[in-house]
Write an enzyme that holds these catalytic residues in place. Structure first.
Site, PDB file in Angstrom:
ATOM      1  N   ASP A   3       9.602 -12.531   8.477  1.00  0.00           N
ATOM      2  CA  ASP A   3      10.592 -13.592   8.287  1.00  0.00           C
ATOM      3  C   ASP A   3      10.138 -14.902   8.925  1.00  0.00           C
ATOM      4  O   ASP A   3      10.208 -15.974   8.315  1.00  0.00           O
ATOM      5  CB  ASP A   3      11.940 -13.171   8.897  1.00  0.00           C
ATOM      6  CG  ASP A   3      12.520 -11.941   8.248  1.00  0.00           C
ATOM      7  OD1 ASP A   3      12.096 -11.607   7.124  1.00  0.00           O
ATOM      8  OD2 ASP A   3      13.399 -11.304   8.863  1.00  0.00           O
TER       9      ASP A   3
ATOM     10  N   HIS B 283      20.308  -6.397  10.828  1.00  0.00           N
ATOM     11  CA  HIS B 283      19.316  -7.417  10.458  1.00  0.00           C
ATOM     12  C   HIS B 283      19.312  -7.617   8.939  1.00  0.00           C
ATOM     13  O   HIS B 283      19.397  -8.755   8.451  1.00  0.00           O
ATOM     14  CB  HIS B 283      17.939  -6.975  10.956  1.00  0.00           C
ATOM     15  CG  HIS B 283      16.853  -7.978  10.729  1.00  0.00           C
ATOM     16  ND1 HIS B 283      16.311  -8.716  11.744  1.00  0.00           N
ATOM     17  CD2 HIS B 283      16.204  -8.360   9.607  1.00  0.00           C
ATOM     18  CE1 HIS B 283      15.376  -9.515  11.260  1.00  0.00           C
ATOM     19  NE2 HIS B 283      15.290  -9.317   9.957  1.00  0.00           N
ATOM     20  N   GLU B 284      19.209  -6.510   8.182  1.00  0.00           N
ATOM     21  CA  GLU B 284      19.166  -6.637   6.724  1.00  0.00           C
ATOM     22  C   GLU B 284      20.506  -7.093   6.165  1.00  0.00           C
ATOM     23  O   GLU B 284      20.550  -7.839   5.178  1.00  0.00           O
ATOM     24  CB  GLU B 284      18.743  -5.306   6.099  1.00  0.00           C
ATOM     25  CG  GLU B 284      17.384  -4.796   6.552  1.00  0.00           C
ATOM     26  CD  GLU B 284      16.274  -5.820   6.380  1.00  0.00           C
ATOM     27  OE1 GLU B 284      16.307  -6.590   5.396  1.00  0.00           O
ATOM     28  OE2 GLU B 284      15.371  -5.864   7.243  1.00  0.00           O
TER      29      GLU B 284
ATOM     30  N   PRO C 236       0.833  -1.214   0.000  1.00  0.00           N
ATOM     31  CA  PRO C 236       0.000   0.000   0.000  1.00  0.00           C
ATOM     32  C   PRO C 236       0.864   1.260   0.000  1.00  0.00           C
ATOM     33  O   PRO C 236       1.898   1.318   0.667  1.00  0.00           O
ATOM     34  CB  PRO C 236      -0.804  -0.121   1.295  1.00  0.00           C
ATOM     35  CG  PRO C 236      -0.792  -1.578   1.632  1.00  0.00           C
ATOM     36  CD  PRO C 236       0.519  -2.104   1.139  1.00  0.00           C
ATOM     37  N   GLY C 237       0.423   2.259  -0.762  1.00  0.00           N
ATOM     38  CA  GLY C 237       1.112   3.544  -0.761  1.00  0.00           C
ATOM     39  C   GLY C 237       2.239   3.679  -1.745  1.00  0.00           C
ATOM     40  O   GLY C 237       2.872   4.732  -1.803  1.00  0.00           O
ATOM     41  N   THR C 238       2.518   2.648  -2.544  1.00  0.00           N
ATOM     42  CA  THR C 238       3.650   2.742  -3.464  1.00  0.00           C
ATOM     43  C   THR C 238       3.330   3.526  -4.728  1.00  0.00           C
ATOM     44  O   THR C 238       4.230   3.754  -5.538  1.00  0.00           O
ATOM     45  CB  THR C 238       4.150   1.336  -3.840  1.00  0.00           C
ATOM     46  OG1 THR C 238       3.046   0.539  -4.278  1.00  0.00           O
ATOM     47  CG2 THR C 238       4.812   0.666  -2.648  1.00  0.00           C
TER      48      THR C 238
ATOM     49  N   HIS D 298      20.578 -10.875   6.378  1.00  0.00           N
ATOM     50  CA  HIS D 298      19.864 -11.491   5.250  1.00  0.00           C
ATOM     51  C   HIS D 298      20.726 -11.456   3.987  1.00  0.00           C
ATOM     52  O   HIS D 298      20.827 -12.447   3.251  1.00  0.00           O
ATOM     53  CB  HIS D 298      18.563 -10.741   4.975  1.00  0.00           C
ATOM     54  CG  HIS D 298      17.465 -11.011   5.952  1.00  0.00           C
ATOM     55  ND1 HIS D 298      17.059 -12.274   6.300  1.00  0.00           N
ATOM     56  CD2 HIS D 298      16.662 -10.145   6.644  1.00  0.00           C
ATOM     57  CE1 HIS D 298      16.044 -12.195   7.164  1.00  0.00           C
ATOM     58  NE2 HIS D 298      15.795 -10.913   7.387  1.00  0.00           N
TER      59      HIS D 298
ATOM     60  N   LYS E  19       0.340   3.009  -6.951  1.00  0.00           N
ATOM     61  CA  LYS E  19      -0.358   2.301  -8.029  1.00  0.00           C
ATOM     62  C   LYS E  19      -1.514   3.147  -8.575  1.00  0.00           C
ATOM     63  O   LYS E  19      -1.667   3.278  -9.792  1.00  0.00           O
ATOM     64  CB  LYS E  19      -0.859   0.952  -7.514  1.00  0.00           C
ATOM     65  CG  LYS E  19       0.255   0.048  -7.001  1.00  0.00           C
ATOM     66  CD  LYS E  19      -0.265  -1.298  -6.526  1.00  0.00           C
ATOM     67  CE  LYS E  19      -1.076  -1.198  -5.240  1.00  0.00           C
ATOM     68  NZ  LYS E  19      -0.260  -0.764  -4.080  1.00  0.00           N
ATOM     69  N   THR E  20      -2.309   3.706  -7.683  1.00  0.00           N
ATOM     70  CA  THR E  20      -3.424   4.551  -8.121  1.00  0.00           C
ATOM     71  C   THR E  20      -2.916   5.792  -8.824  1.00  0.00           C
ATOM     72  O   THR E  20      -3.454   6.199  -9.873  1.00  0.00           O
ATOM     73  CB  THR E  20      -4.294   4.934  -6.908  1.00  0.00           C
ATOM     74  OG1 THR E  20      -4.742   3.759  -6.253  1.00  0.00           O
ATOM     75  CG2 THR E  20      -5.475   5.771  -7.333  1.00  0.00           C
TER      76      THR E  20
END
Length: 756
Positions: A653, A579-580, A371-373, A583, A375-376
């Protein structure tokens, strides 16, 4: 309530336990009220004196400084009752009247906080409302004594805008008697300034060049209080680095004013008054005359109620319509999703111009992402760029029409509207709300099947008729029915991810070009990494509104505050970066070249990887679980303890690792039960103990492997985390070069866990 409750510092004078913090300008405002009251007390004493005081006799003294050196008039010295009221005004919660008197005042609609023991509800020295209102707005404009001193430094040049003509007429006496430091004066006279004391030279117009030239030739600080249509001479307007706008009338400002005008104790029932006041936005639509008329009411709450009535009668100024966005071509260089949309738009324009046939076009596009990226927004930009109408709806809008028949009728109307408006863009949001006919766990399977069948029928029909580009949007395409996803219904499916740093910088440049420097915009883009376009757009609008209400120019610090970057604890950012990095290092050593981008922010992080292969062996699936648990392992190994950051939602995760372990057991035929397949969801606490034990063992084994891998490459993990803390994003060749450099890096021997 205690009769001797101490004053709470930093609170508005009033009642109630949740009084708001005073604004930064409150100290300057209190001092302005005291000085203005002392000035009018001296004027009253002069009017009542039988003879002129020696200090004001003709020829006596040496000017303004000599008069001020005499100190306050004898009548201005606080008497015992005044001293008691001064102490009372610093105790907002104290009840100074007997309970029966207090209750009687409340019953009559009065304000007991503002009522003195002798029954008075007004101060002994009443101040002219217009002067006091201007004094408080000036205090809020200069904000503090230290900030005021900057504008009074030798050679200072300041422009003050936002004053109307009545305010400009009062400006000089209000500055001199309320705002400026003791022994200072303000003058707008053309005559040469004498040397009797420090002075601020005030200009309300720039008509006489000779006066301006004479003022500029001295080191006296200058203040230009100009109307909106008055322009400074071009020769020196560019040199002004201190531009102020008169502060608006806000609820906090009115509370301060009413405590000075409608109280004999210096207090009012602030909670009741604040509740009756209109909002800050509504107050901004009122004029000073509205406030002065309202202030003629008998008590503070009545003033607030009058203002609320005025605010309801003054219609808000309609906001200007946003300018259409037509720069999809520029955005196409910043993300694959925008490039795909741009190509579809170009083909639509070419079809409309008759240069290509409809059968050669890509006629449908599915956008998916968090949400919020945007698209609309992207669908709307497609319509704006092509110059065609955008017909918008969603499954939620159709379902709100009522039961199944009404819902299907609303859906058909939307598709018919699009056929009528062709050429156009038909945008359907929240497609994943339709679900899938394969979902046997659904309690409304029959309803769901009919909805999806109706949707597929309309999609197939519109695909056969030229002129409509179908654009769908959803958060999770895995929840969609497979029939919706097949080519011919949605030809292209593309993710709209969180934007990278370059995209965010371009967005900030588009919105703030000319307001901030390129260096400031680049720094803000770094601070905004991890946020969506909707987040950034909301922060820009909030910062603009904040600057407007404060009466200050928009700057990088204000934007950084609304982006949330100014409140990120360094320890939290380091944990997220580690943390990232865990990964990423694990993924690189298990599947080299699979990482495309790493982002961290103060709230979360993300490692963007290529999709996994379809033909994964058991060892590949187990290695994927190790990668999923490597972030938590990095926290545990390097910081000594893991946080809750690896768990939480269904996309976390731990949730993904658990789902993958369960799929190995009862979906993929690779677990203890062999080829047995079941449609059961992820086992929970109600699952058989032996199954839960196998899942737990698989996850524990992967966690141990992840910790071993992190210990072996701890140096690489910490180095990558440090870069992420500094840059917030790594991608492209920079990322690949760094990861290649870690290929042979291993820490030996493994280090013990160190507490943060």
């Amino acid at each position: 309530m205690s009769q001797n409750a101490p004053a709470r510092p930093g609170t508005v004078r009033g009642s109630g336990p949740d009084r708001p913090q005073n604004p930064a300008w409150s100290a300057l405002a209190d001092r302005a009220i005291e000085r203005l009251r002392a000035h009018h007390q001296r004027l009253a004493a002069r009017r009542e004196a039988p003879a002129c005081d020696d200090a004001f006799a003709p020829g006596a003294g040496a000017g303004r400084a000599a008069r001020r050196a005499k100190g306050p008039w004898p009548d201005a010295t606080p008497t015992a009752p005044q001293a008691v009221l001064a102490q009372l005004s610093r105790s907002p919660a104290r009840r100074h009247l007997p309970p029966d008197a207090w209750d009687a005042i409340v019953a009559q609609g009065g304000d007991p906080f503002a009522t003195a023991e002798d029954g008075r509800c007004r101060p002994q020295i009443e101040l002219p409302l217009a002067e006091l209102l201007l004094a408080l707005r000036l205090a809020a404009t200069f904000t503090s004594a230290a900030e005021l001193a900057r504008h009074l430094a030798p050679g200072a040049l300041t422009v003050l805008t936002g004053l109307d003509w009545p305010d400009r007429a009062l400006l000089e006496p209000v500055l001199e008697h309320a705002i400026l430091p003791d022994a200072w004066g303000a003058t707008a006279r053309a005559a040469k300034i004498d040397d009797s004391g420090p002075c601020l030279r005030v200009f309300t117009d720039t008509a006489r060049d000779d006066v301006l030239r004479e003022a500029l030739g001295a080191r006296t600080p200058l203040l230009f209080a100009l109307a909106s249509d008055t322009k400074l001479p071009a020769a020196f307007s560019a040199a002004l680095d201190q531009h102020l706008t008169l502060a608006p009338i806000t609820p906090e400002l009115l509370l301060t004013l009413l405590a000075a005008t409608h109280s004999a104790t210096g207090r009012i029932d602030a909670a009741a008054v604040r509740a009756a006041l209109p909002s800050a936005a509504a107050l901004a639509r009122l004029t000073p005359e509205h406030c002065l008329i309202a202030a003629r009411a008998p008590n503070a709450r009545a003033v607030a109620e009058r203002l609320a009535g005025f605010a309801g009668a003054v219609a808000p100024t309609p906001a200007p319509a946003p300018a259409p966005v037509r720069d999809l071509e520029t955005l196409a260089r910043r993300s694959p999703a925008h490039m795909t949309a741009w190509r579809i738009v170009r083909d639509l324009v070419a079809w409309r111009d008759g240069t290509v046939s409809w059968t050669e076009l890509t006629r449908s596009l599915l956008l998916h992402g968090a949400p919020g990226t945007g698209k609309t927004m992207l669908a709307r930009m497609m319509g704006e760029t092509a110059g065609v109408r955008v017909i918008s709806s969603s499954f939620a809008a159709w379902q709100s029409a009522g039961h199944l028949g009404h819902m299907l009728a609303a859906m058909r109307r939307t598709f018919q509207d699009a056929r009528t408006a062709a050429p156009c863009i038909l945008f359907i949001d929240e497609i994943d709300a339709a679900g899938s006919r394969d979902d046997t766990a659904s309690q409304n399977r029959s309803y769901q099947t009919q909805v999806i069948n109706g949707f597929l029928e309309e999609v197939d029909r519109i695909a056969r008729e030229p002129g409509v580009i179908l654009v769908g949007a959803c958060n999770d395409p895995n929840r969609l029915d497979p029939a919706i996803l097949r080519p011919g219904r949605f030809d292209v499916k593309i993710e709209v991810p969180r934007p990278d740093r370059a995209f965010l910088e371009g967005m900030l440049v588009d919105a703030l070009r000319g307001t901030l420097t390129p260096t400031e915009l680049a720094g803000l883009a770094r601070d905004a990494v991890g946020q969506t376009p909707a987040d950034v757009d909301a922060a820009i609008r909030a910062a603009r509104a904040d600057a407007r209400h404060r009466g200050v120019p928009l700057d990088a610090g204000l934007l950084r505050h609304h982006l949330g970057a100014s409140t990120i604890p360094p320890a939290s950012l380091r944990r997220i970066a580690l943390h990232e990095a865990g990964h990423a290092i694990a993924a690189h050593h298990i599947d080299p070249g699979s990482i495309r981008r790493i982002q961290v922010s103060g709230r979360a992080g993300e490692v963007d990887r290529t999709p996994p292969r379809a033909d994964m062996l058991l060892r590949d699936l187990e290695a994927e679980i190790v990668v999923l648990l490597a972030g938590r392992a990095a926290e545990d190994v390097i910081l000594g303890a893991a946080s809750n950051g690896a768990g939480g939602s269904a996309g976390s995760d731990l949730a993904r690792a658990s789902a993958l372990a369960a799929a190995i057991e009862h979906r993929y035929g690779l677990g203890h039960d062999g080829l047995l397949w079941t449609e059961a969801p992820l086992p929970g606490l109600s699952a058989p103990p032996d199954l839960r034990a196998r899942l737990r063992k698989r996850l524990d084994t992967a966690a141990r492997q992840a910790r071993t891998l992190i210990r072996q490459h701890q140096g690489a993990v910490e180095a990558l985390a440090a870069r992420l803390e500094d840059e917030r994003e790594l991608a492209g060749e920079d990322l690949h070069a760094f990861l290649r450099s870690t290929a042979t890096d291993a820490t030996s021997p493994p280090t013990e866990a160190k507490p943060m």
